[in-house]
Design a protein around this motif. Structure first.
Motif, PDB file in Angstrom:
ATOM      1  N   ASN A  97       1.054  -1.079  -0.046  1.00 44.57           N
ATOM      2  CA  ASN A  97      -0.120   0.017   0.033  1.00 44.57           C
ATOM      3  C   ASN A  97       0.725   1.079   0.046  1.00 44.57           C
ATOM      4  N   SER A  98       2.268   1.123   0.121  1.00 41.33           N
ATOM      5  CA  SER A  98       3.050   2.373   0.562  1.00 41.33           C
ATOM      6  C   SER A  98       4.022   2.588  -0.605  1.00 41.33           C
ATOM      7  N   SER A  99       4.146   3.625  -1.457  1.00 36.07           N
ATOM      8  CA  SER A  99       5.199   4.029  -2.589  1.00 36.07           C
ATOM      9  C   SER A  99       6.651   4.433  -1.479  1.00 36.07           C
ATOM     10  N   GLU A 101       7.119   3.094   1.226  1.00 42.38           N
ATOM     11  CA  GLU A 101       8.004   1.818   1.616  1.00 42.38           C
ATOM     12  C   GLU A 101       8.786   1.270   0.506  1.00 42.38           C
ATOM     13  N   SER A 252       1.404   5.605  -6.623  1.00 46.24           N
ATOM     14  CA  SER A 252       0.437   4.831  -5.785  1.00 46.24           C
ATOM     15  C   SER A 252      -1.041   5.200  -5.882  1.00 46.24           C
ATOM     16  N   SER A 254      -2.688   5.817  -2.901  1.00 47.03           N
ATOM     17  CA  SER A 254      -3.140   6.251  -1.741  1.00 47.03           C
ATOM     18  C   SER A 254      -3.937   7.645  -1.589  1.00 47.03           C
ATOM     19  N   GLY A 260      -4.768   4.272   3.273  1.00 42.05           N
ATOM     20  CA  GLY A 260      -4.305   3.139   4.094  1.00 42.05           C
ATOM     21  C   GLY A 260      -4.098   1.897   3.728  1.00 42.05           C
ATOM     22  N   ALA A 264       0.682   0.320  -4.194  1.00 44.69           N
ATOM     23  CA  ALA A 264       2.044   1.295  -4.766  1.00 44.69           C
ATOM     24  C   ALA A 264       2.484   0.426  -5.848  1.00 44.69           C
TER      25      ALA A 264
END
Length: 423
Positions: A97-99, A101, A252, A254, A260, A264
């Motif tokens: 879920n997180s670019s 990251e 992403s 997001s 949340g 991504a």
């Protein structure tokens, strides 16, 4: 930004600002403009995601999304976002879920494993330096601080980073390994990179053979006008310039679906994609493909993403319009501040008088209006001019935003007129 006023006139303006501030502080506000979070109403637009995939558990190729595997992510989801992110679907990874990251992981892997085209790991090469266009994104800077990567600020222009400065720095020092870029509707200035800037980034001579552009295309589909900005294709430009491995592209959903629980993306050359996939295989047996399937069923295709983002725009544009209206009404013609008028993205940059940003943020907080810390837009939290404030209009309701902006302008007037009287 300076204007010429008599001492008596300034004293009168300052006296009024002090009275306005006393009234503001007495209201007991609790308002937050710190981060560019989607508002609940924006998240509600994607509510149907929670009902999907409706019993379905197979991807287009028949793979069971409930099971392990599929490190590259669902092919059908990569097809939806390939055009928006300007990456061929075969060179695009769909991950968690997180670019942010993914950016974190790319830094870690570059430090601990050899990049394509490199002779050694970054960790074995001594000093590692990143160029940071300013004002910029504080979380990019935080990643560099976390890993001991030295940061050099580069001024932003209306066309992107000052390329004369960038080209000089990358050519003279092999320790310069990367540059952070938010190429469309930059955080926080709203600047979009010109075609010439993209071309120069792609073809410039670098002393480091393993130099990488960290291309955070976070706002690829986040338009606020009827004329969406288009940026040049960096990956294609790098390939055409003989530097196919230079670009790491990130994106992403997001701020498209659920902040949340989005998806991504990472895109790059085949060599870089293989490098990241091989390294990620040590930490994961595959991403959340059930969530990826939800997104496929919900968004359907690239046109579906665009239609969804028009609904997002309908919620966001009135807030950005309110920011512009209040800044112009309260500060226009005063010489106390300047601000950006972004065509997309999530932020407005407010430039106050030099030496006043920290004071404005402090006074706003004491009156119940919380802003991103002054200096957050610069590496190490150090804005040498102490002038830049990032405004995030998205999360508050329109009424709350208007209250916060009116209060912020009171703080700008108070700090600015005090500054004028003492200089």
């Amino acid at each position: 930004m300076t204007i010429v006023l008599s001492s008596d006139a300034l004293a009168g303006l300052l006296d009024r600002a002090r009275r306005d501030y006393e009234e503001l502080a007495a209201r007991g506000l609790k308002l937050d403009l710190t981060r560019g979070k989607p508002a609940p109403e924006q998240l509600d637009l994607s509510g149907d995601l929670l009902t999907l995939p409706g019993g379905r558990h197979t991807a287009a190729d028949g793979a069971d999304v409930r099971n392990y595997g599929g490190l590259q992510g669902l092919p059908e989801l990569r097809e939806i976002f390939a055009g928006l992110l300007q990456v061929p679907a075969g060179q695009l990874l769909a991950a968690g879920n997180s670019s942010l990251e993914l950016m974190h992981d790319c830094l870690v892997h570059a430090l601990l494993s050899v990049l394509p085209g490199a002779e050694a790991r970054w960790a074995d090469q001594g000093r590692v330096v990143f160029l940071c266009p300013v004002p910029g994104y504080d979380r990019h800077f935080a990643l560099c601080e976390r890993f001991g990567i030295e940061m050099i600020p580069v001024p932003m222009t209306e066309a992107g980073p000052d390329m004369d400065v960038v080209e000089r720095l990358v050519a003279e020092d092999p320790a310069v390994k990367g540059i952070w870029c938010v190429p469309k509707y930059s955080n926080p200035s709203g600047v979009s990179y010109s075609d010439e800037t993209v071309a120069r980034l792609a073809r410039m001579e670098t002393a480091a053979p393993d130099f990488r552009i960290f291309w955070d295309n976070a706002y690829a589909a986040h338009h606020l006008t009827d004329e969406p900005v288009q940026i040049a294709d960096l990956l294609a430009a790098c390939t055409a310039s003989g530097n196919p491995d230079r670009a790491f592209l990130f994106g992403s959903t997001s701020k498209i679906t659920f902040a949340g629980a989005g998806v991504a993306f990472f895109g790059s050359s085949p060599a870089n994609v293989s490098w990241l996939t091989a390294n990620n295989s040590k930490r994961s047996i595959g991403p959340d493909k059930t969530n990826q399937l939800r997104h496929v069923l919900f968004l359907r295709d690239e046109d579906g993403v665009r239609a969804h983002m028009e609904r997002q725009r309908a919620l966001l544009q009135p807030k950005f319009d309110a920011v512009q209206r209040i800044l112009e009404a309260e500060l226009g013609g005063t010489g106390l501040a300047e601000w950006t008028t972004p065509k997309g993205g999530y932020f407005v940059t407010l430039e106050v008088m030099e030496g006043c940003a920290e004071d404005v943020v402090r006074r706003a907080a004491e009156a119940g209006i919380v802003l991103t810390p002054a200096g957050a837009t610069h590496p190490y939290g150090d804005d040498p001019r102490d002038a830049t404030i990032r405004i995030a209009p998205s999360y508050p309701s329109l009424a709350e935003l208007e209250q916060a902006m009116l209060g912020l302008t009171v703080c700008v007037r108070l700090s600015g007129y005090e500054k004028m009287l003492t200089t």
